[in-house]
Design a protein around this motif. Structure first.
Motif, PDB file in Angstrom:
ATOM      1  N   GLU A  86     -29.363 -35.274  55.950  1.00  0.00           N
ATOM      2  CA  GLU A  86     -27.991 -35.134  55.436  1.00  0.00           C
ATOM      3  C   GLU A  86     -26.959 -34.956  56.543  1.00  0.00           C
ATOM      4  O   GLU A  86     -25.774 -35.152  56.313  1.00  0.00           O
ATOM      5  CB  GLU A  86     -27.895 -33.949  54.475  1.00  0.00           C
ATOM      6  CG  GLU A  86     -28.528 -34.176  53.134  1.00  0.00           C
ATOM      7  CD  GLU A  86     -28.304 -33.003  52.200  1.00  0.00           C
ATOM      8  OE1 GLU A  86     -27.319 -32.240  52.384  1.00  0.00           O
ATOM      9  OE2 GLU A  86     -29.114 -32.841  51.278  1.00  0.00           O
ATOM     10  N   VAL A  87     -27.388 -34.558  57.728  1.00  0.00           N
ATOM     11  CA  VAL A  87     -26.460 -34.297  58.828  1.00  0.00           C
ATOM     12  C   VAL A  87     -26.085 -35.612  59.482  1.00  0.00           C
ATOM     13  O   VAL A  87     -26.919 -36.285  60.087  1.00  0.00           O
ATOM     14  CB  VAL A  87     -27.079 -33.331  59.869  1.00  0.00           C
ATOM     15  CG1 VAL A  87     -26.123 -33.119  61.035  1.00  0.00           C
ATOM     16  CG2 VAL A  87     -27.439 -32.007  59.213  1.00  0.00           C
ATOM     17  N   GLU A  88     -24.825 -36.006  59.319  1.00  0.00           N
ATOM     18  CA  GLU A  88     -24.350 -37.263  59.899  1.00  0.00           C
ATOM     19  C   GLU A  88     -23.910 -37.111  61.343  1.00  0.00           C
ATOM     20  O   GLU A  88     -24.093 -38.011  62.150  1.00  0.00           O
ATOM     21  CB  GLU A  88     -23.183 -37.822  59.078  1.00  0.00           C
ATOM     22  CG  GLU A  88     -23.599 -38.322  57.720  1.00  0.00           C
ATOM     23  CD  GLU A  88     -22.442 -38.932  56.948  1.00  0.00           C
ATOM     24  OE1 GLU A  88     -21.322 -39.067  57.513  1.00  0.00           O
ATOM     25  OE2 GLU A  88     -22.656 -39.260  55.772  1.00  0.00           O
ATOM     26  N   ARG A  89     -23.296 -35.969  61.644  1.00  0.00           N
ATOM     27  CA  ARG A  89     -22.740 -35.806  62.988  1.00  0.00           C
ATOM     28  C   ARG A  89     -22.659 -34.333  63.361  1.00  0.00           C
ATOM     29  O   ARG A  89     -22.336 -33.490  62.536  1.00  0.00           O
ATOM     30  CB  ARG A  89     -21.340 -36.427  63.031  1.00  0.00           C
ATOM     31  CG  ARG A  89     -20.695 -36.385  64.380  1.00  0.00           C
ATOM     32  CD  ARG A  89     -19.416 -37.155  64.407  1.00  0.00           C
ATOM     33  NE  ARG A  89     -18.547 -36.755  63.303  1.00  0.00           N
ATOM     34  CZ  ARG A  89     -17.282 -37.095  63.198  1.00  0.00           C
ATOM     35  NH1 ARG A  89     -16.734 -37.851  64.114  1.00  0.00           N
ATOM     36  NH2 ARG A  89     -16.552 -36.696  62.182  1.00  0.00           N
ATOM     37  N   ILE A  90     -22.940 -34.066  64.624  1.00  0.00           N
ATOM     38  CA  ILE A  90     -22.759 -32.735  65.212  1.00  0.00           C
ATOM     39  C   ILE A  90     -21.870 -32.937  66.423  1.00  0.00           C
ATOM     40  O   ILE A  90     -22.221 -33.703  67.329  1.00  0.00           O
ATOM     41  CB  ILE A  90     -24.099 -32.120  65.643  1.00  0.00           C
ATOM     42  CG1 ILE A  90     -25.007 -31.913  64.436  1.00  0.00           C
ATOM     43  CG2 ILE A  90     -23.869 -30.805  66.367  1.00  0.00           C
ATOM     44  CD1 ILE A  90     -26.429 -31.534  64.789  1.00  0.00           C
ATOM     45  N   ARG A  91     -20.714 -32.283  66.424  1.00  0.00           N
ATOM     46  CA  ARG A  91     -19.807 -32.433  67.559  1.00  0.00           C
ATOM     47  C   ARG A  91     -19.004 -31.158  67.742  1.00  0.00           C
ATOM     48  O   ARG A  91     -19.007 -30.282  66.882  1.00  0.00           O
ATOM     49  CB  ARG A  91     -18.882 -33.629  67.393  1.00  0.00           C
ATOM     50  CG  ARG A  91     -17.795 -33.438  66.388  1.00  0.00           C
ATOM     51  CD  ARG A  91     -16.921 -34.686  66.251  1.00  0.00           C
ATOM     52  NE  ARG A  91     -15.706 -34.383  65.532  1.00  0.00           N
ATOM     53  CZ  ARG A  91     -14.524 -34.202  66.086  1.00  0.00           C
ATOM     54  NH1 ARG A  91     -14.381 -34.290  67.390  1.00  0.00           N
ATOM     55  NH2 ARG A  91     -13.467 -33.923  65.366  1.00  0.00           N
ATOM     56  N   VAL A  92     -18.332 -31.083  68.871  1.00  0.00           N
ATOM     57  CA  VAL A  92     -17.460 -29.947  69.155  1.00  0.00           C
ATOM     58  C   VAL A  92     -16.026 -30.447  69.155  1.00  0.00           C
ATOM     59  O   VAL A  92     -15.687 -31.384  69.879  1.00  0.00           O
ATOM     60  CB  VAL A  92     -17.813 -29.289  70.507  1.00  0.00           C
ATOM     61  CG1 VAL A  92     -16.838 -28.173  70.832  1.00  0.00           C
ATOM     62  CG2 VAL A  92     -19.232 -28.768  70.486  1.00  0.00           C
ATOM     63  N   ILE A 107     -20.304 -29.530  61.953  1.00  0.00           N
ATOM     64  CA  ILE A 107     -21.489 -30.145  61.386  1.00  0.00           C
ATOM     65  C   ILE A 107     -21.034 -30.914  60.158  1.00  0.00           C
ATOM     66  O   ILE A 107     -20.602 -30.316  59.172  1.00  0.00           O
ATOM     67  CB  ILE A 107     -22.557 -29.089  61.033  1.00  0.00           C
ATOM     68  CG1 ILE A 107     -22.960 -28.331  62.293  1.00  0.00           C
ATOM     69  CG2 ILE A 107     -23.757 -29.737  60.369  1.00  0.00           C
ATOM     70  CD1 ILE A 107     -23.809 -27.121  62.049  1.00  0.00           C
ATOM     71  N   ASP A 108     -21.119 -32.220  60.230  1.00  0.00           N
ATOM     72  CA  ASP A 108     -20.577 -33.110  59.204  1.00  0.00           C
ATOM     73  C   ASP A 108     -21.722 -33.718  58.399  1.00  0.00           C
ATOM     74  O   ASP A 108     -22.628 -34.333  58.963  1.00  0.00           O
ATOM     75  CB  ASP A 108     -19.754 -34.207  59.877  1.00  0.00           C
ATOM     76  CG  ASP A 108     -18.982 -35.064  58.894  1.00  0.00           C
ATOM     77  OD1 ASP A 108     -19.146 -34.882  57.668  1.00  0.00           O
ATOM     78  OD2 ASP A 108     -18.209 -35.916  59.356  1.00  0.00           O
ATOM     79  N   THR A 109     -21.670 -33.552  57.076  1.00  0.00           N
ATOM     80  CA  THR A 109     -22.677 -34.143  56.201  1.00  0.00           C
ATOM     81  C   THR A 109     -22.137 -35.366  55.463  1.00  0.00           C
ATOM     82  O   THR A 109     -22.845 -35.953  54.662  1.00  0.00           O
ATOM     83  CB  THR A 109     -23.174 -33.130  55.153  1.00  0.00           C
ATOM     84  OG1 THR A 109     -22.098 -32.795  54.280  1.00  0.00           O
ATOM     85  CG2 THR A 109     -23.740 -31.898  55.800  1.00  0.00           C
ATOM     86  N   GLY A 110     -20.901 -35.734  55.719  1.00  0.00           N
ATOM     87  CA  GLY A 110     -20.274 -36.822  54.980  1.00  0.00           C
ATOM     88  C   GLY A 110     -19.478 -36.308  53.798  1.00  0.00           C
ATOM     89  O   GLY A 110     -18.397 -36.788  53.507  1.00  0.00           O
ATOM     90  N   GLU A 111     -20.028 -35.309  53.098  1.00  0.00           N
ATOM     91  CA  GLU A 111     -19.333 -34.717  51.961  1.00  0.00           C
ATOM     92  C   GLU A 111     -18.729 -33.360  52.305  1.00  0.00           C
ATOM     93  O   GLU A 111     -17.747 -32.937  51.714  1.00  0.00           O
ATOM     94  CB  GLU A 111     -20.291 -34.553  50.786  1.00  0.00           C
ATOM     95  CG  GLU A 111     -20.748 -35.878  50.213  1.00  0.00           C
ATOM     96  CD  GLU A 111     -21.656 -35.691  49.016  1.00  0.00           C
ATOM     97  OE1 GLU A 111     -21.659 -34.597  48.424  1.00  0.00           O
ATOM     98  OE2 GLU A 111     -22.358 -36.648  48.684  1.00  0.00           O
TER      99      GLU A 111
END
Length: 139
Positions: A86-92, A107-111
């Motif tokens: 479910e984790v699409e992206r991890i960034r700072v 922490i981006d899951t899209g939703e």
């Protein structure tokens, strides 16, 4: 949860500082009995600091990761389990304002997007993001 688990938590010294601040504001509230405005302001500050300290006691671990996914604090003291799929992206996300720089781990899951600060994690956000990426990929 299986295998090694990484955890990031609120630093204990910040919890103690919030507790001490709540006590100081409580004393200020008691000392300003004759001043209604002072009592309201100090009372509100007491409640806010006590709530922040209570959150740190109830949910000290704000982020944890294992081979199956992440557990992220959500709301006041709840948590949400996120499988790695479910984790699409991890960034700072770093912002500069005047002379200071702040970073938030995103922490981006899209939703949903979960934002955690260095104060939540007890470590620099970029360091946590790098550890999460390498833990997820195994490198």
């Amino acid at each position: 949860m299986s295998g090694p688990v990484l955890r990031w938590r609120v630093r204990r010294d910040l919890l103690v500082l919030k507790g001490v601040a709540a006590l100081v504001f409580a004393v200020a509230t008691a000392l300003s009995v004759g001043d209604p405005r002072g009592m309201i302001l100090a009372g509100a500050a007491t409640v806010i600091m006590a709530a922040l300290a209570l959150r740190d006691v109830l949910a000290p671990v704000r982020l944890s990761a294992d081979s199956e996914g992440l557990a992220v604090v959500k709301g006041f003291a709840g948590s949400r389990r996120l499988p790695w799929s479910e984790v699409e992206r991890i960034r700072v996300d770093t912002r500069s304002r005047f002379t200071s720089r702040t970073g938030l781990l995103e922490i981006d899951t899209g939703e949903e997007v979960f934002l955690l600060s260095q104060f939540d994690l007890g470590a620099p956000c970029q360091e946590v993001a790098d550890e999460l990426r390498s833990f997820r990929t195994g490198f």
